[in-house]
Design a protein around this motif. Structure first.
Motif, mmCIF file in Angstrom:
data_model
loop_
_atom_site.group_PDB
_atom_site.id
_atom_site.type_symbol
_atom_site.label_atom_id
_atom_site.label_comp_id
_atom_site.label_asym_id
_atom_site.label_seq_id
_atom_site.Cartn_x
_atom_site.Cartn_y
_atom_site.Cartn_z
ATOM 1 N N PRO A 81 0.820 -1.223 0.000
ATOM 2 C CA PRO A 81 0.000 0.000 0.000
ATOM 3 C C PRO A 81 0.852 1.270 0.000
ATOM 4 O O PRO A 81 0.544 2.227 -0.719
ATOM 5 C CB PRO A 81 -0.809 -0.100 1.302
ATOM 6 C CG PRO A 81 -0.751 -1.521 1.698
ATOM 7 C CD PRO A 81 0.501 -2.092 1.146
ATOM 8 N N LEU A 82 1.946 1.258 0.789
ATOM 9 C CA LEU A 82 2.806 2.445 0.809
ATOM 10 C C LEU A 82 3.416 2.701 -0.564
ATOM 11 O O LEU A 82 3.458 3.836 -1.044
ATOM 12 C CB LEU A 82 3.923 2.262 1.841
ATOM 13 C CG LEU A 82 3.521 2.455 3.304
ATOM 14 C CD1 LEU A 82 4.675 2.068 4.227
ATOM 15 C CD2 LEU A 82 3.124 3.914 3.537
ATOM 16 N N SER A 83 3.888 1.630 -1.203
ATOM 17 C CA SER A 83 4.512 1.792 -2.523
ATOM 18 C C SER A 83 3.508 2.313 -3.537
ATOM 19 O O SER A 83 3.797 3.244 -4.299
ATOM 20 C CB SER A 83 5.066 0.456 -3.024
ATOM 21 O OG SER A 83 6.085 0.014 -2.176
ATOM 22 N N ILE A 84 2.320 1.720 -3.545
ATOM 23 C CA ILE A 84 1.332 2.118 -4.547
ATOM 24 C C ILE A 84 0.850 3.547 -4.270
ATOM 25 O O ILE A 84 0.669 4.337 -5.194
ATOM 26 C CB ILE A 84 0.169 1.112 -4.574
ATOM 27 C CG1 ILE A 84 0.702 -0.229 -5.093
ATOM 28 C CG2 ILE A 84 -0.958 1.601 -5.470
ATOM 29 C CD1 ILE A 84 -0.346 -1.290 -5.227
ATOM 30 N N GLY A 85 0.683 3.874 -2.989
ATOM 31 C CA GLY A 85 0.307 5.243 -2.646
ATOM 32 C C GLY A 85 1.343 6.241 -3.141
ATOM 33 O O GLY A 85 1.012 7.267 -3.751
ATOM 34 N N ALA A 86 2.623 5.920 -2.899
ATOM 35 C CA ALA A 86 3.696 6.813 -3.354
ATOM 36 C C ALA A 86 3.698 6.905 -4.874
ATOM 37 O O ALA A 86 3.877 7.983 -5.451
ATOM 38 C CB ALA A 86 5.041 6.314 -2.835
ATOM 39 N N SER A 87 3.486 5.766 -5.530
ATOM 40 C CA SER A 87 3.480 5.760 -7.000
ATOM 41 C C SER A 87 2.357 6.647 -7.533
ATOM 42 O O SER A 87 2.561 7.451 -8.456
ATOM 43 C CB SER A 87 3.263 4.348 -7.539
ATOM 44 O OG SER A 87 4.251 3.480 -7.072
ATOM 45 N N LEU A 88 1.178 6.510 -6.936
ATOM 46 C CA LEU A 88 0.027 7.279 -7.415
ATOM 47 C C LEU A 88 0.244 8.775 -7.168
ATOM 48 O O LEU A 88 -0.006 9.604 -8.054
ATOM 49 C CB LEU A 88 -1.242 6.793 -6.707
ATOM 50 C CG LEU A 88 -2.540 7.466 -7.138
ATOM 51 C CD1 LEU A 88 -2.753 7.304 -8.637
ATOM 52 C CD2 LEU A 88 -3.733 6.892 -6.383
ATOM 53 N N ASN A 168 11.183 1.356 -5.437
ATOM 54 C CA ASN A 168 10.226 0.820 -6.416
ATOM 55 C C ASN A 168 9.121 1.762 -6.864
ATOM 56 O O ASN A 168 8.424 1.453 -7.831
ATOM 57 C CB ASN A 168 9.582 -0.451 -5.853
ATOM 58 C CG ASN A 168 10.604 -1.531 -5.581
ATOM 59 O OD1 ASN A 168 11.497 -1.755 -6.391
ATOM 60 N ND2 ASN A 168 10.506 -2.167 -4.435
ATOM 61 N N PHE A 169 8.903 2.890 -6.166
ATOM 62 C CA PHE A 169 7.696 3.663 -6.481
ATOM 63 C C PHE A 169 7.687 4.163 -7.929
ATOM 64 O O PHE A 169 6.620 4.326 -8.526
ATOM 65 C CB PHE A 169 7.487 4.818 -5.484
ATOM 66 C CG PHE A 169 8.286 6.063 -5.768
ATOM 67 C CD1 PHE A 169 9.564 6.211 -5.259
ATOM 68 C CD2 PHE A 169 7.761 7.087 -6.546
ATOM 69 C CE1 PHE A 169 10.299 7.357 -5.516
ATOM 70 C CE2 PHE A 169 8.496 8.237 -6.812
ATOM 71 C CZ PHE A 169 9.770 8.364 -6.305
ATOM 72 N N TYR A 171 8.417 2.652 -10.620
ATOM 73 C CA TYR A 171 7.946 1.663 -11.589
ATOM 74 C C TYR A 171 6.440 1.788 -11.819
ATOM 75 O O TYR A 171 5.978 2.004 -12.942
ATOM 76 C CB TYR A 171 8.296 0.262 -11.080
ATOM 77 C CG TYR A 171 8.055 -0.822 -12.096
ATOM 78 C CD1 TYR A 171 9.051 -1.203 -12.972
ATOM 79 C CD2 TYR A 171 6.819 -1.456 -12.181
ATOM 80 C CE1 TYR A 171 8.839 -2.196 -13.900
ATOM 81 C CE2 TYR A 171 6.599 -2.450 -13.115
ATOM 82 C CZ TYR A 171 7.608 -2.819 -13.972
ATOM 83 O OH TYR A 171 7.386 -3.801 -14.905
ATOM 84 N N ASN A 172 5.670 1.685 -10.734
ATOM 85 C CA ASN A 172 4.221 1.790 -10.883
ATOM 86 C C ASN A 172 3.788 3.203 -11.265
ATOM 87 O O ASN A 172 2.730 3.383 -11.864
ATOM 88 C CB ASN A 172 3.531 1.348 -9.601
ATOM 89 C CG ASN A 172 3.667 -0.148 -9.388
ATOM 90 O OD1 ASN A 172 3.779 -0.907 -10.346
ATOM 91 N ND2 ASN A 172 3.683 -0.568 -8.135
ATOM 92 N N MET A 173 4.610 4.193 -10.903
ATOM 93 C CA MET A 173 4.303 5.565 -11.313
ATOM 94 C C MET A 173 4.155 5.654 -12.832
ATOM 95 O O MET A 173 3.222 6.281 -13.348
ATOM 96 C CB MET A 173 5.423 6.505 -10.845
ATOM 97 C CG MET A 173 5.293 7.927 -11.382
ATOM 98 S SD MET A 173 6.810 8.876 -11.185
ATOM 99 C CE MET A 173 7.816 8.180 -12.499
ATOM 100 N N ILE A 174 5.084 4.987 -13.552
ATOM 101 C CA ILE A 174 5.046 5.011 -15.019
ATOM 102 C C ILE A 174 3.707 4.460 -15.520
ATOM 103 O O ILE A 174 3.078 5.012 -16.425
ATOM 104 C CB ILE A 174 6.194 4.157 -15.585
ATOM 105 C CG1 ILE A 174 7.546 4.762 -15.232
ATOM 106 C CG2 ILE A 174 6.060 3.971 -17.085
ATOM 107 C CD1 ILE A 174 7.876 5.988 -16.005
ATOM 108 N N ILE A 175 3.261 3.374 -14.902
ATOM 109 C CA ILE A 175 2.008 2.742 -15.337
ATOM 110 C C ILE A 175 0.818 3.653 -15.015
ATOM 111 O O ILE A 175 -0.091 3.818 -15.829
ATOM 112 C CB ILE A 175 1.867 1.365 -14.671
ATOM 113 C CG1 ILE A 175 3.057 0.493 -15.090
ATOM 114 C CG2 ILE A 175 0.558 0.701 -15.049
ATOM 115 C CD1 ILE A 175 3.128 -0.843 -14.408
#
Lengths: 292, 273
Positions: A81-88, A168-169, A171-175
């Protein structure tokens, strides 16, 4: 017919390599996990015995395995959740109409993703150093007392999670950026005309339209985070007091430190089954949500 | 909120995030130029007092960094080359050549994408041992010489090649291999660059398998050597940071040069799921 032969010939090199060096060992792993393959068997195959599901049963009764699984689940449950939150958050900032030089920021945020894990884990081990690290120095500036990040069993996993989010954040940021760009602009215009403020636009337009992407990113990140290994290997060696020993680390130690290849194969299969089950659960939950 | 204030806030947040992202990397670079012991001080020094390349010299002269750099470079290049050849041939075959069993194979490969690589590692090690490939380049390269993801990456791209183009060449009497080299490869070029970048970075950054299969120090890659060195020299922060710079810099530069292709690979991978 000619095309048929050519097709096989063209596909053969890749299929042979994937077959010999991936499919065969995967099937072999299941066979090995049903034996007591150890150092003696490694020296002489006649010492090998078939033990059925004993390796699995032993693991399910071993404190080390449950401990490693618990640590890994902690890493996944907090880290994802922390990673995805940071990515978003990063994606929203990069994609904002107000942002100048979005390409520059996108590149910067992506840099940790391509950086070699072992090398940046070393850098972080040093950043987290109790006496000389920048992080404790920063905490001191805020009036907080230093934390023994990697030496305290309560702080070692949070420290590794922090590092993983940083790494890692991007990576999902790009998506997420790609998904944000595919949202038609007139939806925002319509929301604007209806008098929606920034937060309402985000929660009523952006978030619902991002749901499929969030789901995909979630499933991939969960599966990836279950493979935790190099971070504890470099930063803590699984310690202190085994507080950062992950399932994959346990597999590595069982297999290639103690040469219990049978038990190590059983660990690998259990981890695979767990990830598979979690993924299936996630997909089912998301489908139910979509139906609702 | 006025547009001007909003713009300022957005850029403040971006600035803070940039700082968090870059400070570890910049500090690594800075400490790598400090003389031994300077970084073990409080407060931590941000810049070297007298910049020196002594750590890099020590790394190459007494820690065998040249050897590890050579190993990493050779392994990444050979793996990339093999993966380009195998995956482009297979990717094209699965997209454009009809052959018996194609669809079934495709479904099997797609399903196998969920199997994590470590499941294969114990038997793979035994296999390498019996083949006499433990501690050899081949032991690292062979399992990565072709991959399901690579095959699919090329296949997705090759699907867009018009069949008429290939038919016309066949009617002119060209052989399949000739068609592949003359017509298909040039069309596939962008996706092959993507595949090359992904494979090179993946091979360079790979850790677990090289750690297992390379047992002799002279065969170590940079990440494996760095992890081993860091256990022996836990206190030599300056030396370790120089090693980290040496490991990270080549891939960061490669990424900066080819990031367009790299990002395309990520997006195609995620769409495929």
């Amino acid at each position: 017919m000619r095309a048929g032969l050519a097709g096989w010939a063209f596909a053969a090199p890749a299929l042979i390599i994937i077959g010999v060096f991936f499919f065969a060992p995967v099937l072999g792993a299941f066979a090995v996990s049903l034996t007591d393959f150890d150092l003696y068997a490694l020296a002489d195959l006649r010492n090998l015995r078939f033990v059925g599901l004993d390796n699995y049963l032993e693991l399910l009764e071993s404190r080390d395995f449950w401990r490693a699984l618990g640590n890994t689940c902690y890493f996944v449950a907090a880290g994802v959740p922390l990673s995805i939150g940071a990515s978003l958050a990063a994606a929203l900032l990069v994609n904002s109409r107000l942002t100048r030089l979005p390409a520059f920021f996108r590149t910067v945020f992506f840099a940790p993703v391509v950086a070699t894990l072992v090398a940046v884990a070393l850098v972080w081990r040093y950043l987290l150093h109790t006496r000389y690290g920048l992080i404790n120095w920063g905490l001191g500036g805020l009036g907080l007392s230093p934390i023994d990040w990697l030496g305290n069993p309560h702080w070692a996993m949070p420290a590794i999670i922090l590092f993983a989010v940083w790494k890692n954040f991007g990576y999902n940021m790009i998506i997420f950026v790609a998904a944000l760009q595919s949202i038609p602009g007139d939806l925002y215009e319509a929301a604007h005309l209806d008098g929606a403020n920034g937060w309402q636009e985000f929660s009523r337009v952006t978030l619902p339209l991002l749901r499929p992407t969030t789901m995909l990113v979630g499933v991939l990140t969960v599966a990836g985070y279950f493979q935790l290994f190099a971070e504890p290997y470099v930063m803590t060696e699984g310690g202190p007091l085994q507080s950062t020993m992950s399932v994959l680390y346990l597999m590595y130690e069982q297999g290639f430190k103690w040469w219990n290849l049978g038990s190590a194969s059983a660990i690998a299969f259990l981890l695979f089954l767990i990830v598979l089950a979690v993924t299936a659960l996630e997909l089912r939950l998301s489908r139910r949500r979509e139906a609702a | 909120m006025s547009p001007r204030l909003a713009r300022t806030l957005v850029h403040l947040a971006l600035g803070a995030l940039t700082l968090v992202t870059l400070v570890p990397l910049l500090w690594m670079l800075s400490v790598s130029f400090m003389p031994q012991g300077e970084a073990s001080a409080f407060p931590p020094p941000l810049l070297p007092h007298h910049a020196t390349v002594a750590n890099y010299r020590l790394l190459f002269n007494s820690n065998g960094a040249g050897r590890y750099l050579g190993n990493s470079l050779a392994l990444a290049l050979i793996t990339t080359l093999c993966s380009l050849v195998c995956n482009s041939l297979a990717g094209f075959a699965f997209a454009k050549l009809r052959f018996a069993g194609r669809e079934a194979l495709l479904r099997t490969l797609l399903a196998a994408l969920v199997i994590p690589s470590q499941v294969a590692m114990m038997p793979l090690f035994l296999m390498m041992k019996w083949l006499g490939l433990v501690n050899s380049y081949a032991g690292v390269v062979l399992p990565a010489a072709a991959g399901i993801f690579g095959v699919f990456l090329v296949r997705q791209y090759a699907l867009s090649i018009p069949d008429e183009l290939l038919e016309a060449a066949r009617i002119d009497g060209a052989g399949e291999l000739r068609i592949f080299v003359r017509i298909v490869l040039p069309v596939l070029r962008p996706i092959l660059v993507t595949l090359a970048v992904l494979t090179f970075l993946g091979s360079w950054n790979d850790f677990l398998w090289p750690l297992i299969v390379l047992t002799d120090q002279s065969m170590y890659t940079l990440p494996v050597a760095l992890a081993t060195l860091s256990r022996e020299h836990a206190q030599d922060n300056e030396l370790m940071m120089a090693g980290a710079v040496l490991t990270v810099l080549p891939v960061l530069l490669l990424f900066l040069a080819l990031q367009r292709y790299y990002i395309r690979g990520i997006l195609m991978g995620s769409v495929k799921g």
